[in-house]
Motif scaffolding. Structure first.
Motif, PDB file in Angstrom:
ATOM      1  N   GLN A   1       4.356  -7.831 -22.636  1.00  0.00           N
ATOM      2  CA  GLN A   1       3.225  -8.463 -21.963  1.00  0.00           C
ATOM      3  C   GLN A   1       2.109  -7.459 -21.706  1.00  0.00           C
ATOM      4  OE1 GLN A   1       4.994 -10.220 -18.406  1.00  0.00           O
ATOM      5  NE2 GLN A   1       4.453 -12.230 -19.186  1.00  0.00           N
ATOM      6  N   ALA A   2       0.906  -7.992 -21.615  1.00  0.00           N
ATOM      7  CA  ALA A   2      -0.228  -7.151 -21.240  1.00  0.00           C
ATOM      8  C   ALA A   2      -0.045  -6.643 -19.816  1.00  0.00           C
ATOM      9  CB  ALA A   2      -1.526  -7.942 -21.356  1.00  0.00           C
ATOM     10  N   SER A   3      -0.567  -5.467 -19.548  1.00  0.00           N
ATOM     11  CA  SER A   3      -0.507  -4.904 -18.197  1.00  0.00           C
ATOM     12  C   SER A   3      -1.408  -5.689 -17.260  1.00  0.00           C
ATOM     13  CB  SER A   3      -0.968  -3.437 -18.231  1.00  0.00           C
ATOM     14  OG  SER A   3      -2.357  -3.372 -18.585  1.00  0.00           O
ATOM     15  N   ASP A   4      -1.229  -5.481 -15.963  1.00  0.00           N
ATOM     16  CA  ASP A   4      -2.091  -6.138 -14.970  1.00  0.00           C
ATOM     17  C   ASP A   4      -3.551  -5.754 -15.187  1.00  0.00           C
ATOM     18  OD1 ASP A   4       0.089  -7.297 -13.781  1.00  0.00           O
ATOM     19  OD2 ASP A   4       0.283  -5.801 -12.201  1.00  0.00           O
ATOM     20  N   LYS A   5      -3.779  -4.484 -15.505  1.00  0.00           N
ATOM     21  CA  LYS A   5      -5.159  -4.027 -15.688  1.00  0.00           C
ATOM     22  C   LYS A   5      -5.797  -4.721 -16.895  1.00  0.00           C
ATOM     23  CE  LYS A   5      -5.968   0.296 -14.634  1.00  0.00           C
ATOM     24  NZ  LYS A   5      -6.872   0.317 -13.445  1.00  0.00           N
TER      25      LYS A   5
ATOM     26  N   LEU B   1      -2.901  -4.858   1.646  1.00  0.00           N
ATOM     27  CA  LEU B   1      -1.757  -4.508   0.798  1.00  0.00           C
ATOM     28  C   LEU B   1      -2.104  -3.353  -0.148  1.00  0.00           C
ATOM     29  CD1 LEU B   1      -0.450  -8.092  -0.072  1.00  0.00           C
ATOM     30  CD2 LEU B   1       0.882  -6.306   1.082  1.00  0.00           C
ATOM     31  N   SER B   2      -3.323  -3.342  -0.642  1.00  0.00           N
ATOM     32  CA  SER B   2      -3.731  -2.268  -1.562  1.00  0.00           C
ATOM     33  C   SER B   2      -3.799  -0.921  -0.843  1.00  0.00           C
ATOM     34  CB  SER B   2      -5.080  -2.596  -2.205  1.00  0.00           C
ATOM     35  OG  SER B   2      -6.125  -2.561  -1.252  1.00  0.00           O
ATOM     36  N   LYS B   3      -4.046  -0.938   0.454  1.00  0.00           N
ATOM     37  CA  LYS B   3      -4.115   0.303   1.224  1.00  0.00           C
ATOM     38  C   LYS B   3      -2.730   0.897   1.485  1.00  0.00           C
ATOM     39  CE  LYS B   3      -6.810   0.705   4.745  1.00  0.00           C
ATOM     40  NZ  LYS B   3      -7.437   0.423   6.057  1.00  0.00           N
ATOM     41  N   ILE B   4      -1.686   0.050   1.452  1.00  0.00           N
ATOM     42  CA  ILE B   4      -0.332   0.554   1.704  1.00  0.00           C
ATOM     43  C   ILE B   4       0.080   1.527   0.612  1.00  0.00           C
ATOM     44  CG2 ILE B   4       2.106  -0.099   1.872  1.00  0.00           C
ATOM     45  CD1 ILE B   4       1.243  -2.725   3.111  1.00  0.00           C
ATOM     46  N   ASP B   5      -0.250   1.167  -0.634  1.00  0.00           N
ATOM     47  CA  ASP B   5      -0.037   2.061  -1.773  1.00  0.00           C
ATOM     48  C   ASP B   5       1.439   2.419  -1.951  1.00  0.00           C
ATOM     49  OD1 ASP B   5      -0.781   3.512  -3.994  1.00  0.00           O
ATOM     50  OD2 ASP B   5      -1.171   5.348  -2.874  1.00  0.00           O
TER      51      ASP B   5
ATOM     52  N   ILE C   1       1.070  -7.666  -4.968  1.00  0.00           N
ATOM     53  CA  ILE C   1      -0.283  -7.790  -5.533  1.00  0.00           C
ATOM     54  C   ILE C   1      -0.207  -8.262  -6.980  1.00  0.00           C
ATOM     55  CG2 ILE C   1      -2.336  -6.482  -6.212  1.00  0.00           C
ATOM     56  CD1 ILE C   1      -1.789  -4.651  -3.783  1.00  0.00           C
ATOM     57  N   SER C   2       0.691  -7.657  -7.751  1.00  0.00           N
ATOM     58  CA  SER C   2       0.830  -7.983  -9.172  1.00  0.00           C
ATOM     59  C   SER C   2       1.213  -9.444  -9.368  1.00  0.00           C
ATOM     60  CB  SER C   2       1.892  -7.074  -9.809  1.00  0.00           C
ATOM     61  OG  SER C   2       2.142  -7.456 -11.142  1.00  0.00           O
ATOM     62  N   ASN C   3       2.166  -9.904  -8.580  1.00  0.00           N
ATOM     63  CA  ASN C   3       2.608 -11.299  -8.710  1.00  0.00           C
ATOM     64  C   ASN C   3       1.513 -12.291  -8.326  1.00  0.00           C
ATOM     65  OD1 ASN C   3       5.731 -11.811  -9.351  1.00  0.00           O
ATOM     66  ND2 ASN C   3       5.526  -9.837  -8.322  1.00  0.00           N
ATOM     67  N   ILE C   4       0.770 -11.975  -7.275  1.00  0.00           N
ATOM     68  CA  ILE C   4      -0.338 -12.849  -6.876  1.00  0.00           C
ATOM     69  C   ILE C   4      -1.405 -12.886  -7.964  1.00  0.00           C
ATOM     70  CG2 ILE C   4      -2.248 -13.116  -5.235  1.00  0.00           C
ATOM     71  CD1 ILE C   4      -0.381 -12.074  -3.041  1.00  0.00           C
TER      72      ILE C   4
ATOM     73  N   ASN D   1      -9.027  -0.503  -9.745  1.00  0.00           N
ATOM     74  CA  ASN D   1      -8.598   0.890  -9.901  1.00  0.00           C
ATOM     75  C   ASN D   1      -7.119   1.083  -9.594  1.00  0.00           C
ATOM     76  OD1 ASN D   1     -11.222   1.929 -10.604  1.00  0.00           O
ATOM     77  ND2 ASN D   1     -11.787   1.641  -8.466  1.00  0.00           N
ATOM     78  N   ILE D   2      -6.531   0.182  -8.810  1.00  0.00           N
ATOM     79  CA  ILE D   2      -5.108   0.349  -8.480  1.00  0.00           C
ATOM     80  C   ILE D   2      -4.214  -0.466  -9.404  1.00  0.00           C
ATOM     81  CG2 ILE D   2      -5.719   0.707  -6.051  1.00  0.00           C
ATOM     82  CD1 ILE D   2      -4.227  -2.039  -5.570  1.00  0.00           C
ATOM     83  N   LEU D   3      -4.804  -1.329 -10.233  1.00  0.00           N
ATOM     84  CA  LEU D   3      -3.999  -2.171 -11.113  1.00  0.00           C
ATOM     85  C   LEU D   3      -3.305  -1.311 -12.162  1.00  0.00           C
ATOM     86  CD1 LEU D   3      -6.325  -5.263 -11.605  1.00  0.00           C
ATOM     87  CD2 LEU D   3      -4.400  -4.996 -10.026  1.00  0.00           C
TER      88      LEU D   3
END
Length: 433
Positions: free
Chosen positions: A175-179, A113-117, A125-128, A157-159
């Protein structure tokens, strides 16, 4: 029926949100076609996976993929991978997978999923990420090994650094960011797992990468850096770092950690000074048993045996009343003093609070007169006090029992409070006779 007619019928039912009928129609007619025909139709497979999810059957996604020999690999179509990703999210959220399965099953799909970009794949990804971190923290004793392993599933790096907001009772909360969430939980897990060098590196990295912090995370990162320095042998640096943190976050446990570090380098005077300041700071007494024990050890070194005994005994009583384990070190300290006095818990607390507060600076109570009331409303009163030719601003909230007596020209006793911005404010202590 052709494959085209078959897939179109499924698509039409899906558009009508008749997901149960989609699955029923697929089950009744799938055997008319070769498996290769079905799995080579990305739209059809995606529609079936989506229908499984919409009928709360995401738990069967892995069996569906196995039955049709659909491989999760670099060749998986983006449409199918995204649909599969949402099913994985459901299974994490609904606790279909245990912690071991989460780590094993999600690793490769998250990489793909991260490669799809794309924004859509990132949403999955964020929800998981957010659901998995909730699972990591759902018990009082957090599973830091799982937290660390779970964080390792994600490419930091993608968060995103983007912060979302939500409304509660008319108030907008950001809310705080995913990163930020990832760095926060990762650094905490590394510290608890005693990976101090990596904790130091990750926390430093977070402070350089993240600009917008939430929940005092910048101070928590700084604290883990300081405590990691201590574990790595840089105690003097750790003390200085914690002192800087305390200027911004005046919590008792920061003072306790400073006291512990001074104690470790045998600077008893500074250790004791910080420890008694911490014990007089706000915080529930049962949370401070480690601090009380530390003060007891220092009193023993100072040959104040009876006071040391009372500190050790209070820790023991608090532990017993909360049904917490009594450490051997505590028992050994009590036995080493050869004192057998009995105290009730309330009596011990009263005795020791009197002892602790004896180290507080004495308040200078000034006498003055209420010169002017500016506001008198449901929030309380505010105005100015005159004293020795000076005027001092005051506020007094409604819960103070003598607020009704606060009127202009009334004589009062007050103290001067210094605010963080350098200004002064008066705190009314009593009405003068």
């Amino acid at each position: 029926m052709t494959l085209y007619e078959f897939s179109k019928q499924i698509l039409d039912l899906k558009k009508q949100q008749k997901y149960t009928q989609v699955l029923q129609f697929f089950k009744e007619n799938k055997n008319y076609f070769q498996i290769e025909e079905i799995i080579n139709n990305k739209w059809l497979i995606s529609d079936i996976i989506t229908s499984l999810r919409k009928t709360n059957q995401s738990r069967f996604i892995d069996k569906f993929l196995q039955d049709f020999n659909i491989q999760i690999d670099d060749n998986m179509e983006e449409l199918i991978l995204n649909a599969y990703g949402w099913c994985l999210y459901d299974n994490v959220k609904n606790k279909i997978y245990n912690k071991y399965q989460i780590i094993q099953i999600l690793q490769y799909p998250l990489y793909l999923l991260s490669k799809i970009d794309t924004e859509y794949s990132y949403m999955i990804i964020s929800n998981i990420l957010r659901e998995g971190l909730k699972i990591a923290k759902e018990h009082q004793n957090q599973d830091y090994k799982f937290t660390d392993d779970f964080c390792n599933l994600f490419d930091k790096n993608i968060l995103s650094l983007e912060c979302s907001s939500f409304e509660i009772n008319g108030k907008i909360t950001e809310q705080a960011s995913d990163k930020e969430k990832w760095y926060s939980e990762k650094s905490k897990a590394l510290f608890e797992l005693k990976n101090f060098q990596e904790c130091y590196n990750i926390s430093e990295e977070a402070l350089h990468i993240i600009d917008n912090f939430h929940n005092n995370n910048n101070l928590w990162f700084a604290r883990r850096i300081a405590l990691s320095k201590k574990e790595l042998g840089n105690i003097e640096e750790a003390i200085n770092d914690l002192k800087e943190i305390y200027k911004k976050k005046k919590d008792w446990f920061i003072q306790k950690e400073i006291a512990e570090l001074y104690f470790e380098i045998n600077d008893i005077d500074n250790a004791f000074k910080n420890a008694v300041s911490a014990i007089n700071n706000k915080g529930k007494l049962e949370f401070k048993i480690g601090l009380i024990f530390l003060i007891g050890k220092m009193l023993k070194i100072k040959n104040e045996q009876d006071l040391a005994y009372q500190h050790f005994l209070l820790v023991k009583k608090i532990r017993e009343e909360n049904q917490w384990k009594i450490p051997d070190e505590l028992i050994n300290e009590i036995n080493s003093l050869n004192i057998n006095k009995e105290y009730e818990t309330k009596q011990l607390i009263r005795n020791l609070k009197n002892y602790w507060t004896s180290f507080l600076p004495k308040k200078e109570i000034k006498q003055g007169k209420i010169k002017k009331i500016l506001h008198d409303n449901e929030r309380g009163k505010n105005g100015f006090i005159s004293c020795d030719g000076e005027e001092y601003y005051f506020t007094i909230p409604t819960h103070i029992n003598f607020i009704d007596k606060i009127q202009e020209n009334i004589k009062i006793g007050f103290e001067i409070i210094k605010l963080p911005d350098g200004k002064q404010r008066a705190k009314i202590l009593k009405i003068m006779d």
